[in-house]
Design an enzyme around this catalytic site. Structure first.
Site, short mmCIF file in Angstrom:
data_model
loop_
_atom_site.label_atom_id
_atom_site.label_comp_id
_atom_site.label_asym_id
_atom_site.label_seq_id
_atom_site.Cartn_x
_atom_site.Cartn_y
_atom_site.Cartn_z
N GLU A 1 0.83 -1.21 0.00
CA GLU A 1 0.00 0.00 0.00
C GLU A 1 0.86 1.26 0.00
O GLU A 1 0.58 2.21 -0.74
CB GLU A 1 -0.94 0.01 1.21
CG GLU A 1 -2.04 -1.02 1.13
CD GLU A 1 -3.05 -0.75 0.02
OE1 GLU A 1 -3.27 0.43 -0.35
OE2 GLU A 1 -3.62 -1.71 -0.48
N ASN B 1 1.13 3.93 -3.08
CA ASN B 1 0.83 5.35 -2.90
C ASN B 1 1.94 6.22 -3.48
O ASN B 1 1.66 7.23 -4.14
CB ASN B 1 0.64 5.69 -1.42
CG ASN B 1 -0.77 5.47 -0.94
OD1 ASN B 1 -1.65 5.07 -1.69
ND2 ASN B 1 -0.99 5.73 0.33
N ARG C 1 -9.13 4.20 -7.87
CA ARG C 1 -8.49 4.23 -6.55
C ARG C 1 -9.54 4.25 -5.45
O ARG C 1 -10.52 4.99 -5.52
CB ARG C 1 -7.59 5.46 -6.43
CG ARG C 1 -6.49 5.51 -7.45
CD ARG C 1 -5.44 4.49 -7.11
NE ARG C 1 -4.68 4.12 -8.30
CZ ARG C 1 -3.98 3.02 -8.41
NH1 ARG C 1 -3.95 2.16 -7.41
NH2 ARG C 1 -3.31 2.75 -9.49
#
Length: 126
Positions: A48, A52, A106
């Protein structure tokens, strides 16, 4: 507390490198003999964080992402994911579930997921 082992990996913000970072973090943390659940938690959080960086820090260019891993004698691991991209204008807003600066694909759950799999999460931006 002084780390008993540490490493840093740096790579380009290509989506193909997300799997590399996730696997490298899990392999390095394996020195602490974690449970399978703990390894999966580390892999998910790193995935994650790196995603990002790739998607949000460098939306239209390639840049650098680094992952620093430190192991401690109390069997804890510290993972720092860093980029040198565009920054986060409002960290508190970005940490809200479902908020995203990305496109409709997203979910806006990255920080929430990271926080749920780790004991502590700090987000800093300049």
């Amino acid at each position: 507390m002084k780390p008993m082992n540490e490493t840093t990996i740096t790579f380009l913000s290509r989506s193909a490198n997300e799997g590399f970072a996730r696997t490298a973090a899990a392999c390095f943390a394996a020195q602490l003999d974690p449970t399978l659940d703990e390894v999966n938690d580390i892999k998910t959080a790193v995935s994650e964080a790196v995603t990002n960086c790739i998607v949000h820090a460098y939306p239209s260019t390639l840049g650098k992402v680094s992952v620093r891993l430190r192991l401690f004698s109390d069997s804890s691991v510290e993972i720092v994911v860093r980029d040198w991209g565009v920054g986060i204008p409002d960290v508190e807003k970005a940490r809200e579930p479902l908020f995203t600066t990305g496109d409709a694909s997203r979910s806006g759950m990255g920080f929430t997921i990271m926080e749920s799999f780790m004991d502590k999460l700090k987000v800093r931006s300049q």
